[in-house]
Scaffold this motif. Structure first.
Motif, mmCIF file in Angstrom:
data_model
loop_
_atom_site.group_PDB
_atom_site.id
_atom_site.type_symbol
_atom_site.label_atom_id
_atom_site.label_comp_id
_atom_site.label_asym_id
_atom_site.label_seq_id
_atom_site.Cartn_x
_atom_site.Cartn_y
_atom_site.Cartn_z
ATOM 1 N N LEU A 108 5.717 5.068 5.949
ATOM 2 C CA LEU A 108 6.180 5.399 4.600
ATOM 3 C C LEU A 108 5.094 6.180 3.864
ATOM 4 N N PRO A 109 5.489 7.020 2.901
ATOM 5 C CA PRO A 109 4.462 7.700 2.100
ATOM 6 C C PRO A 109 3.715 6.683 1.238
ATOM 7 N N LEU B 202 1.997 5.848 -2.163
ATOM 8 C CA LEU B 202 2.013 6.322 -3.546
ATOM 9 C C LEU B 202 1.432 5.255 -4.466
ATOM 10 N N GLY B 203 0.592 5.726 -5.380
ATOM 11 C CA GLY B 203 -0.147 4.785 -6.228
ATOM 12 C C GLY B 203 0.708 3.907 -7.106
ATOM 13 N N SER B 204 1.816 4.437 -7.623
ATOM 14 C CA SER B 204 2.579 3.634 -8.578
ATOM 15 C C SER B 204 3.791 2.959 -7.936
ATOM 16 N N ALA B 205 3.810 2.878 -6.621
ATOM 17 C CA ALA B 205 4.928 2.164 -5.967
ATOM 18 C C ALA B 205 4.740 0.663 -6.140
ATOM 19 N N ARG B 206 5.744 0.045 -6.730
ATOM 20 C CA ARG B 206 5.654 -1.399 -6.958
ATOM 21 C C ARG B 206 6.961 -2.065 -6.554
ATOM 22 N N PRO B 207 6.880 -3.285 -6.071
ATOM 23 C CA PRO B 207 8.112 -3.963 -5.675
ATOM 24 C C PRO B 207 9.031 -4.162 -6.882
ATOM 25 N N SER C 105 11.807 3.892 -1.018
ATOM 26 C CA SER C 105 10.629 3.066 -0.727
ATOM 27 C C SER C 105 9.389 3.894 -0.469
ATOM 28 N N ALA C 106 8.274 3.310 -0.844
ATOM 29 C CA ALA C 106 6.969 3.896 -0.538
ATOM 30 C C ALA C 106 5.989 2.747 -0.389
ATOM 31 N N MET C 107 4.894 3.062 0.232
ATOM 32 C CA MET C 107 3.878 2.035 0.453
ATOM 33 C C MET C 107 2.869 2.066 -0.685
ATOM 34 N N ALA C 108 2.498 0.875 -1.169
ATOM 35 C CA ALA C 108 1.433 0.818 -2.169
ATOM 36 C C ALA C 108 0.099 0.985 -1.452
ATOM 37 N N GLN D 122 -5.344 -1.979 -2.958
ATOM 38 C CA GLN D 122 -4.986 -2.761 -4.143
ATOM 39 C C GLN D 122 -4.107 -3.914 -3.722
ATOM 40 N N THR D 123 -4.353 -5.056 -4.312
ATOM 41 C CA THR D 123 -3.482 -6.195 -4.058
ATOM 42 C C THR D 123 -2.302 -6.087 -5.008
ATOM 43 N N ALA D 124 -1.206 -6.676 -4.637
ATOM 44 C CA ALA D 124 0.021 -6.511 -5.427
ATOM 45 C C ALA D 124 -0.108 -6.976 -6.873
ATOM 46 N N ILE E 218 2.684 -4.296 1.720
ATOM 47 C CA ILE E 218 2.937 -4.198 0.280
ATOM 48 C C ILE E 218 3.739 -2.930 0.052
ATOM 49 N N GLU E 219 4.991 -3.124 -0.234
ATOM 50 C CA GLU E 219 5.899 -1.986 -0.357
ATOM 51 C C GLU E 219 6.465 -1.932 -1.762
ATOM 52 N N GLY E 220 6.636 -0.738 -2.257
ATOM 53 C CA GLY E 220 7.232 -0.591 -3.570
ATOM 54 C C GLY E 220 8.423 0.339 -3.505
ATOM 55 N N GLN E 221 9.195 0.340 -4.569
ATOM 56 C CA GLN E 221 10.361 1.211 -4.606
ATOM 57 C C GLN E 221 10.400 1.968 -5.937
ATOM 58 N N PHE E 222 11.085 3.070 -5.911
ATOM 59 C CA PHE E 222 11.382 3.824 -7.129
ATOM 60 C C PHE E 222 12.886 3.747 -7.324
ATOM 61 N N TYR F 82 10.171 13.950 3.340
ATOM 62 C CA TYR F 82 10.350 12.842 2.396
ATOM 63 C C TYR F 82 9.036 12.504 1.679
ATOM 64 N N GLY F 83 7.931 12.513 2.433
ATOM 65 C CA GLY F 83 6.629 12.162 1.850
ATOM 66 C C GLY F 83 6.252 13.088 0.700
ATOM 67 N N GLU G 123 7.589 10.413 -7.803
ATOM 68 C CA GLU G 123 6.675 9.482 -8.466
ATOM 69 C C GLU G 123 6.367 9.942 -9.897
#
Lengths: 173, 170
Positions: free
Chosen positions: A49-50, A52-57, A143-146, A150-152, B39-43, B138-139, B146
């Motif tokens: 996954l890419p 990205l700094g501001s990706a958050r669950p 989805s993107a990877m944090a 950094q910890t969540a 640790i995964e996040g979403q937009f 995609y990346g 973002e």
């Protein structure tokens, strides 16, 4: 480890005290029970996954069960490790939703999370998003990877101050 | 009471071995099934209805076409890709914003431009239409998403309506 002596006549019975060992094992079991993640089965961990700094669950509303679609670099879509045909899959999901008491609400409560490899071309992403929208699934998440440094919790705490976009549709603002 | 007295002097011991066996089995199960999740996040986006690619300057708010009206309320961000599928240029309403590889300066520039548009009082815009080359990875697309997802509307609500469409190549 103390050795218990039990005199039965002239015999000496030597037994190790297992209680501390059992305590330790139960603590380990408790730890693993707390961190076990059954939802991990829906994630294809081989995807890159890419980052990205501001990706958050995202904290979805209670009772919300997102549909997770994995998109590999060769363009194949997978759900729970099984390859799918996106058109058929969304048609089946739409049929399932239409049998619910309130189909519109049901479709809204089923967000679609797309986990795509960073090399997947836009045309494939767009195809999935178009299908999703056409079948009434308008809530979509990419989805993107944090960043791993950094910890969540720290990430969430600091980024809430610096980045105004708190993307938590189900959570409190 | 009599019952208690009968055993009061006896030495009762539990056999821990059986319990330990079971505990070890449970432990083995949890260790084997343990996969540390990344640790995964979403937009989160709300996909707006598709909008045809039109020339905004040729439309007027008096138009009766609902699609055209939607189009007028959307900012158009065009992403161009190089032959390798990497982001090569970004156009804001058909005006080149920057060219070349994505850098933090480009992110800041895009962020400032969008902030200016959306946070202007009485701004009519409430959605963004991202028009991208088919081959864009995609990346690279997510780097733009973002920045876009950070934007807030004039009423303070976060911008969630982000549409996507493929760029028509002539």
């Amino acid at each position: 480890m103390p050795i218990q002596r039990h005199a039965h006549g002239s015999e000496m019975n030597l037994e190790p005290n297992l209680t501390p060992l059992l305590d330790l094992v139960f603590q380990l079991i408790t730890f693993f029970m707390l961190v076990i993640n059954f939802k991990g089965a829906s994630l294809d961990l081989s995807l890159k996954l890419p980052v990205l700094g501001s990706a958050r669950p995202i904290e979805w509303k209670k009772g919300t069960e997102p549909i997770v679609i994995n998109l590999r670099s060769d363009g194949t879509a997978q759900v729970y490790g099984e390859p799918i045909d996106p058109a058929e899959f969304f048609a089946a999901m739409a049929r399932q939703v239409s049998t619910a008491k309130n189909p519109d609400q049901e479709a809204e409560s089923r967000p679609v999370i797309l986990r795509a490899d960073e090399r997947v071309p836009f045309s494939r992403i767009n195809e999935l998003m178009t299908l999703s929208r056409e079948h009434g699934f308008e809530n979509f998440a990419l989805s993107a990877m944090a960043p791993s440094t950094q910890t969540a919790p720290r990430n969430r705490a600091t980024s809430d101050r610096t980045i105004p976009a708190a993307r938590e549709p189900g959570g409190s603002p | 009471m009599r019952h208690r007295n009968r055993f009061s002097h006896g030495n009762v011991e539990l056999n821990m071995a059986a319990m330990l066996d079971m505990a070890f089995q449970l432990l083995a199960f949890f260790i084997l099934t343990f996969t540390p999740s990344p640790i995964e996040g979403q937009f989160a986006l709300k996909l707006p209805p598709p909008v045809a690619q039109t020339q905004p300057e040729t439309l007027t708010p008096a138009s009766n076409d609902a699609e055209a009206m939607l189009d007028l309320q959307a900012i158009h961000l065009t992403l161009l890709a190089n032959p390798e599928g990497r982001l090569s240029a970004v156009l804001l309403e058909d005006q080149p914003l920057f060219e070349g590889d994505w850098t933090p300066q480009h992110a800041t520039l895009l962020n400032n431009q969008l902030k200016e548009i959306f946070q202007t009082p009485d701004s009519p815009f409430h959605q963004i239409q991202i028009i991208s080359d088919k081959t864009l990875h995609y990346g690279d697309m997510m780097k733009v998403v973002e920045v876009v997802s950070r934007q807030k509307l004039a009423n303070g609500k976060p911008l969630r309506e982000i549409g996507f469409s493929e760029r028509n190549t002539r």
